[in-house]
Write a protein that holds these residues in place. Structure first.
Motif, PDB file in Angstrom:
ATOM      1  N   GLU A 127       0.846  -1.200   0.000  1.00  0.00           N
ATOM      2  CA  GLU A 127       0.000   0.000   0.000  1.00  0.00           C
ATOM      3  C   GLU A 127       0.879   1.246   0.000  1.00  0.00           C
ATOM      4  OE1 GLU A 127      -3.097  -0.360   2.811  1.00  0.00           O
ATOM      5  OE2 GLU A 127      -3.942   1.626   2.426  1.00  0.00           O
ATOM      6  N   SER A 128       0.471   2.268  -0.734  1.00  0.00           N
ATOM      7  CA  SER A 128       1.229   3.523  -0.738  1.00  0.00           C
ATOM      8  C   SER A 128       0.279   4.678  -1.037  1.00  0.00           C
ATOM      9  CB  SER A 128       2.325   3.469  -1.817  1.00  0.00           C
ATOM     10  OG  SER A 128       1.734   3.558  -3.093  1.00  0.00           O
ATOM     11  N   PRO A 129       0.658   5.902  -0.656  1.00  0.00           N
ATOM     12  CA  PRO A 129      -0.217   7.046  -0.956  1.00  0.00           C
ATOM     13  C   PRO A 129      -0.472   7.143  -2.460  1.00  0.00           C
ATOM     14  CG  PRO A 129       1.551   7.685   0.513  1.00  0.00           C
ATOM     15  CD  PRO A 129       1.882   6.306   0.033  1.00  0.00           C
ATOM     16  N   GLY A 130      -1.681   7.524  -2.802  1.00  0.00           N
ATOM     17  CA  GLY A 130      -2.040   7.581  -4.217  1.00  0.00           C
ATOM     18  C   GLY A 130      -2.369   8.986  -4.681  1.00  0.00           C
ATOM     19  N   LEU A 131      -2.805   9.086  -5.920  1.00  0.00           N
ATOM     20  CA  LEU A 131      -3.115  10.395  -6.505  1.00  0.00           C
ATOM     21  C   LEU A 131      -4.605  10.524  -6.811  1.00  0.00           C
ATOM     22  CD1 LEU A 131      -0.127  10.810  -9.004  1.00  0.00           C
ATOM     23  CD2 LEU A 131      -0.402  11.826  -6.746  1.00  0.00           C
ATOM     24  N   SER A 132      -5.433   9.760  -6.108  1.00  0.00           N
ATOM     25  CA  SER A 132      -6.877   9.861  -6.331  1.00  0.00           C
ATOM     26  C   SER A 132      -7.495  10.801  -5.308  1.00  0.00           C
ATOM     27  CB  SER A 132      -7.524   8.486  -6.194  1.00  0.00           C
ATOM     28  OG  SER A 132      -7.097   7.667  -7.227  1.00  0.00           O
ATOM     29  N   TYR A 133      -8.500  11.490  -5.742  1.00  0.00           N
ATOM     30  CA  TYR A 133      -9.136  12.498  -4.882  1.00  0.00           C
ATOM     31  C   TYR A 133     -10.646  12.322  -4.955  1.00  0.00           C
ATOM     32  CZ  TYR A 133     -10.885  17.254  -3.836  1.00  0.00           C
ATOM     33  OH  TYR A 133     -11.570  18.331  -3.348  1.00  0.00           O
ATOM     34  N   GLN A 134     -11.264  11.922  -3.850  1.00  0.00           N
ATOM     35  CA  GLN A 134     -12.713  11.737  -3.799  1.00  0.00           C
ATOM     36  C   GLN A 134     -13.338  13.005  -3.231  1.00  0.00           C
ATOM     37  OE1 GLN A 134     -14.191   8.482  -4.506  1.00  0.00           O
ATOM     38  NE2 GLN A 134     -16.165   9.537  -4.535  1.00  0.00           N
ATOM     39  N   TYR A 135     -14.375  13.485  -3.867  1.00  0.00           N
ATOM     40  CA  TYR A 135     -14.982  14.742  -3.420  1.00  0.00           C
ATOM     41  C   TYR A 135     -16.497  14.682  -3.540  1.00  0.00           C
ATOM     42  CZ  TYR A 135     -15.478  15.501  -8.402  1.00  0.00           C
ATOM     43  OH  TYR A 135     -15.817  15.352  -9.720  1.00  0.00           O
ATOM     44  N   LEU A 136     -17.132  15.610  -2.844  1.00  0.00           N
ATOM     45  CA  LEU A 136     -18.572  15.789  -2.978  1.00  0.00           C
ATOM     46  C   LEU A 136     -18.771  17.085  -3.755  1.00  0.00           C
ATOM     47  CD1 LEU A 136     -21.424  14.729  -1.993  1.00  0.00           C
ATOM     48  CD2 LEU A 136     -21.234  16.400  -0.165  1.00  0.00           C
ATOM     49  N   GLY A 137     -19.434  17.003  -4.893  1.00  0.00           N
ATOM     50  CA  GLY A 137     -19.620  18.187  -5.739  1.00  0.00           C
ATOM     51  C   GLY A 137     -20.919  18.899  -5.421  1.00  0.00           C
ATOM     52  N   PHE A 138     -20.845  20.230  -5.390  1.00  0.00           N
ATOM     53  CA  PHE A 138     -22.043  21.055  -5.158  1.00  0.00           C
ATOM     54  C   PHE A 138     -22.370  21.818  -6.437  1.00  0.00           C
ATOM     55  CE2 PHE A 138     -19.827  21.168  -0.967  1.00  0.00           C
ATOM     56  CZ  PHE A 138     -20.781  20.489  -0.211  1.00  0.00           C
ATOM     57  N   ASN A 139     -23.647  21.981  -6.713  1.00  0.00           N
ATOM     58  CA  ASN A 139     -24.027  22.863  -7.812  1.00  0.00           C
ATOM     59  C   ASN A 139     -24.245  24.263  -7.238  1.00  0.00           C
ATOM     60  OD1 ASN A 139     -25.044  24.183 -10.004  1.00  0.00           O
ATOM     61  ND2 ASN A 139     -26.313  22.459 -10.667  1.00  0.00           N
ATOM     62  N   LEU A 140     -23.311  25.167  -7.533  1.00  0.00           N
ATOM     63  CA  LEU A 140     -23.356  26.492  -6.920  1.00  0.00           C
ATOM     64  C   LEU A 140     -24.403  27.398  -7.571  1.00  0.00           C
ATOM     65  CD1 LEU A 140     -19.540  27.085  -6.379  1.00  0.00           C
ATOM     66  CD2 LEU A 140     -21.169  25.836  -5.002  1.00  0.00           C
ATOM     67  N   ARG A 141     -25.045  26.912  -8.631  1.00  0.00           N
ATOM     68  CA  ARG A 141     -26.138  27.693  -9.237  1.00  0.00           C
ATOM     69  C   ARG A 141     -27.465  27.384  -8.518  1.00  0.00           C
ATOM     70  NH1 ARG A 141     -23.862  24.344 -12.808  1.00  0.00           N
ATOM     71  NH2 ARG A 141     -22.226  25.161 -14.158  1.00  0.00           N
ATOM     72  N   ASP A 142     -27.445  26.383  -7.680  1.00  0.00           N
ATOM     73  CA  ASP A 142     -28.662  25.965  -6.985  1.00  0.00           C
ATOM     74  C   ASP A 142     -29.032  26.995  -5.913  1.00  0.00           C
ATOM     75  OD1 ASP A 142     -30.466  23.457  -6.398  1.00  0.00           O
ATOM     76  OD2 ASP A 142     -29.779  24.199  -4.442  1.00  0.00           O
ATOM     77  N   PRO A 143     -30.316  27.347  -5.801  1.00  0.00           N
ATOM     78  CA  PRO A 143     -30.704  28.399  -4.837  1.00  0.00           C
ATOM     79  C   PRO A 143     -30.358  28.068  -3.388  1.00  0.00           C
ATOM     80  CG  PRO A 143     -32.626  27.359  -5.868  1.00  0.00           C
ATOM     81  CD  PRO A 143     -31.433  26.891  -6.617  1.00  0.00           C
ATOM     82  N   ILE A 144     -30.293  26.802  -3.039  1.00  0.00           N
ATOM     83  CA  ILE A 144     -29.931  26.429  -1.661  1.00  0.00           C
ATOM     84  C   ILE A 144     -28.415  26.324  -1.520  1.00  0.00           C
ATOM     85  CG2 ILE A 144     -30.134  24.645   0.127  1.00  0.00           C
ATOM     86  CD1 ILE A 144     -32.846  23.887  -1.113  1.00  0.00           C
ATOM     87  N   LEU A 145     -27.806  25.627  -2.450  1.00  0.00           N
ATOM     88  CA  LEU A 145     -26.369  25.331  -2.311  1.00  0.00           C
ATOM     89  C   LEU A 145     -25.467  26.514  -2.654  1.00  0.00           C
ATOM     90  CD1 LEU A 145     -26.497  21.716  -3.750  1.00  0.00           C
ATOM     91  CD2 LEU A 145     -25.932  22.348  -1.404  1.00  0.00           C
ATOM     92  N   LYS A 146     -26.035  27.571  -3.180  1.00  0.00           N
ATOM     93  CA  LYS A 146     -25.191  28.744  -3.467  1.00  0.00           C
ATOM     94  C   LYS A 146     -24.752  29.444  -2.177  1.00  0.00           C
ATOM     95  CE  LYS A 146     -28.868  32.168  -4.057  1.00  0.00           C
ATOM     96  NZ  LYS A 146     -29.657  32.969  -4.985  1.00  0.00           N
ATOM     97  N   HIS A 147     -25.422  29.144  -1.041  1.00  0.00           N
ATOM     98  CA  HIS A 147     -25.053  29.757   0.229  1.00  0.00           C
ATOM     99  C   HIS A 147     -23.844  29.045   0.835  1.00  0.00           C
ATOM    100  CE1 HIS A 147     -28.672  32.129   0.123  1.00  0.00           C
ATOM    101  NE2 HIS A 147     -29.416  31.037   0.026  1.00  0.00           N
TER     102      HIS A 147
END
Lengths: 305, 528
Positions: free
Chosen positions: B278-298
């Protein structure tokens, strides 16, 4: 002869319907083949060029007519992602699927006919009960569960057979059992029910009254008539075998049409998917045609207008 | 007619009891079974292959068109040699070509003497120039061509073994785009379904059957590979993958096995035959937000979501601790990551406070509803369900919708989402942040799917692109990381480690940062 011509002519509108349905469904579902090929690093100009190169910039109607015209000429096109003729890819994979289906059919018939026969002859007794339990389990067991279970038992624990891949005949055993079990279960019940019904007919009683031996009554008189509904179901089951083959091929990494089709669907490889579906539809149509003809042969009344 | 044919059969059958018939059938079946089991598996004269498991069939090995991870690794890293490569320290190193930066827009590359393609043709600078021209030619349709055409003004041969590349404008990440395979001008090597796979790499293409790819050692390579033959076996079904190891059919798999199966290799009998690297890798897991959304823009809503998700539990229970928490795109070992940043702490009370402050008080047990899109991948769906449960605790009702990959990907690219989670794989150069965060990088031009726009970030990214000095460049990207960490256009979840399962019969194996096959030539049989 007229019957045969009529049946063959019917395949034309059926295939046209399949081609049309598959073409429009594929183009209507979300997912751009160019996105799947180029990824997001591609520039809009590259994307547009790729759309043009694949003919995807044409109006849908023009694409459809072009597709029909090419298909009629026998040209299934070029795979978007594998950059090879679809016909060559299918020709490469078709024998493996045919081998798997044949193996499954052997398993299904090899189990169903004797089991159905035994259950019918021992109607209502423990043999019949055991056959019934097998049938329920066989139909209810999904391929994706049965396949790994068989691998675990026969490839890992007993070490008799290989885990997966295509190879010698020993590689065919587990995939054939996986794919053929549900069909075996269904056919055994069909066989049993048909035979029980036939054994109660007057002509069977007459045959027995004439002093014919019991084996002769069953093999010559009863079995042939009981096979009529079974043969029909075998034809219809080819469709189930083809769809089951997709899952079985995935489990056993069987290099058949199913895995090719799945890869095509995931990658939105339109020509590949269309080509595979066309071949599957052709297989289904012609097997059913053969079934109808066999049905006519078994029961000559079918051929009469 | 039928009756006549059946008569002899009837005569025979009627004289044998049914039980004997069944027994005979069983005996025939058993004999057939024993016969097929006894079939030889492999011809004895073939070299002992190193069998490497792949999770999917590469769409193509064509070096100009391969984009899927396995296709690139086999084609670019084994059959071909790349101009430059990513070093274990995450910097660009010379590979087939040495390089020198002559000015911000001019690079000179030098090829080694005495190197040959697999068909025996000598490697020259003309091949290198041809390679870049082929990649850049619009009619070839290479996925790598567009960015090269954007960057490169001209390519010129300056000697038998040297050539120069002139850029249209200074571009600090240019060398990372030169991890391209060097092609031969002479297309008379081994014909394959994917054209002429005539490279200079440590392995030669032998054949490709459906389900496997076979490569043989290139004996003319400066440091010939330790194994004579490599066979890549494609095993698509996750359950079957572990069974293949139990059977002993596979010697190596890199990032192919489900993480919840890795623990099996720590216990006998698998631990007797395999070890886990096992060794450190170059993968990046993220949660994406839609910043155009009226709720998620805040920003407060996004921060509340960050505090509500128990990332460490996800890492422990879903990633089986084979990942490390992330604070930004670049992994902890990269000079471009900011070690001062800390992951958002799991704090449901703070999440509730932020949601109240954002104007979303709890009403009848919930504040608002969001849709979380994901693929049909089993682990991705489970991850979505865990996040759904975490967010429900703070009053956010989440509907998880799982789609087949192409449909999901199409929706994400079109911005048709509120929440989604994906992973970037093999990101080694921070210029990738330009595609993710710059306001001009909204699809189809880039990968800023959520529509993030911040003039300060745009300016920093533009400056970093033309800053050649690594220290100044790193400072600029650290600043970008800090702003992104606070603004949360994405919630950083974790960096996946590379996890390999290696047969104990092998020695010399080590993992490359991106989990590729760069070091496969160093592997050899420890046990004859």
């Amino acid at each position: 002869m007229t019957y045969l011509v009529q049946r063959v002519l019917w395949t034309v509108p059926i295939l046209l319907g399949v081609l049309t349905l598959v073409f429009f469904l594929l183009h209507l579902i979300p997912g751009d083949p160019v996105d799947m090929m180029l990824g997001e690093q591609a520039l809009p100009a590259d994307r547009a060029q790729m759309h043009a190169a694949l003919g995807l910039d044409q109006p849908l109607g023009a694409q459809y007519l072009g597709y029909l015209e090419r298909t009629v000429r026998g040209d299934l096109g070029q795979s978007f992602r594998q950059h090879r003729p679809v016909a060559a890819l299918i020709a490469e994979r078709m024998p493996a699927t045919a081998e798997l289906m044949l193996g499954a059919m052997v398993v299904a018939l090899g189990v169903a006919l004797p089991l159905g026969l035994l259950a019918a002859l021992h109607h209502g007794r423990w043999v019949d009960q055991v056959a019934s339990v097998f049938a329920v389990l066989g139909v209810a067991t999904p391929n994706f569960w049965l396949g790994p279970l068989l691998i675990l038992a026969f490839a890992i624990k007993l070490d008799w057979l290989p885990v997966n891949e295509m190879g010698g005949l020993n590689h065919l055993v587990l995939p054939s059992i996986t794919l053929g079990t549900a069909m075996a279960a269904l056919l055994s019940r069909m066989m049993r029910t048909a035979l029980v019904e036939v054994l109660g007919e007057d002509y069977i009683r007459t045959a027995r009254a004439k002093g014919l031996r019991e084996h002769s009554v069953i093999l010559v008189h009863a079995l042939r008539n009981a096979l009529i509904p079974v043969v029909t179901v075998i034809g219809l089951q080819v469709g189930a075998l083809l769809s089951g083959a997709i899952i079985t091929e995935s489990i056993f990494d069987w290099p058949g049409l199913g895995t090719l089709l799945l890869g095509g669907i995931y990658g939105r490889d339109y020509p590949l998917v269309q080509g595979c579906i066309l071949v599957i539809a052709l297989t289904y149509v012609f097997v059913n045609l053969a079934t109808d003809l066999a049905y006519g042969w078994i029961d000559p009344r079918i051929r009469r207008p | 007619m039928m009756r006549v044919l059946l008569r002899p059969l009837h005569w025979v059958v009627s004289r044998i009891p049914p039980a004997a018939l069944l027994l005979a059938a069983l005996a025939i079946g058993l004999c057939a079974e024993l016969w097929v089991v006894a079939l030889p598996a492999r011809a004895a004269d073939e070299p002992r292959p190193l069998v490497v498991m792949l999770g999917s069939q590469p769409a193509t090995l064509d070096p100009l068109r391969a984009t899927d991870a396995d296709g690139v690794r086999i084609s670019h890293q084994l059959i071909f040699d790349t101009f430059v490569r990513l070093g274990d320290d995450l910097t660009i190193q010379p590979n087939l070509a040495a390089f020198k930066r002559l000015s911000p827009t001019r690079y000179r590359f030098s090829l080694p003497k005495g190197r040959h393609f697999h068909n025996g043709a000598p490697l020259t600078a003309a091949d290198a120039v041809y390679t870049l021209q082929r990649f850049m030619a619009p009619e070839v349709g290479s996925p790598y061509g567009g960015s090269l055409r954007d960057e490169i003004a001209s390519v010129r041969q300056t000697g038998k073994l040297s050539f120069e590349v002139t850029l249209k404008a200074p571009y600090a990440a240019f060398l990372s785009h030169m991890t391209l395979p060097v092609l031969s001008r002479q297309q008379n090597g081994v014909p394959t379904p994917w054209g002429d796979l005539n490279g200079t790499g440590p392995f030669r293409f032998v054949r490709r059957d459906v389900g496997e790819i076979v490569l043989d050692r290139n004996p003319d390579y400066p440091h010939p590979a330790g194994v004579a033959r490599v066979v890549f076996k494609i095993v698509q079904d996750e359950a079957t993958r572990l069974l293949k190891f139990e059977k002993g059919d596979i010697q190596l798999a890199i990032n192919v096995l489900p993480l919840d199966k890795i623990a099996e290799f720590g216990r006998p009998p698998l631990s007797d035959r395999y070890r886990v690297v096992e060794s450190p890798g170059l993968s990046y897991q993220y949660l994406g937000f839609n910043l155009r959304d009226p709720i998620l823009k805040h920003p407060r809503v996004r921060q509340a979501i960050a505090h509500a998700i128990h990332v460490n539990v996800l890492i422990a229970r879903r990633q089986m601790s084979h990942s490390v928490p992330a604070t930004g795109l670049m992994p902890p070992g990269s000079p471009y990551s900011d070690p001062s940043l800390k992951p958002y702490a799991y704090d449901p009370a703070e999440a509730k406070r932020l949601l109240d402050a954002a104007g979303y008080p709890m009403q009848n047990g919930r504040r608002f509803r969001l849709t979380y899109k994901t693929s049909t991948d089993r682990s991705a769906v489970i991850q979505a369900r865990v996040i759904q449960n975490d967010l429900r605790q703070v009053g956010i009702d989440v509907e998880v919708r799982s789609y087949e990959w192409a449909t999901f990907y199409s929706d994400i690219r079109k911005g048709n989402f509120q929440l989604y989670s994906l992973r970037w794989i093999g990101v080694s150069d921070p210029d990738f942040l330009y595609a993710l965060l710059d306001s001009k990088s909204v699809p189809p031009q880039g990968r800023n799917r959520g529509g993030y726009a911040n003039p300060k970030v745009d300016a920093l990214l533009e400056r970093a692109r033309v800053t050649a000095d690594p220290k100044r460049r790193a400072a600029l990207y650290r600043e970008v990381h800090r702003i992104a960490h606070a603004a949360l256009p994405y919630l950083s979840l974790w960096h996946n480690n590379n996890v390999a399962v290696v047969s104990r019969a092998l020695s010399g194996f080590r993992l490359a940062p991106a989990g590729g096959f760069e070091h496969l030539a160093d592997v050899r049989w420890a046990v004859k």
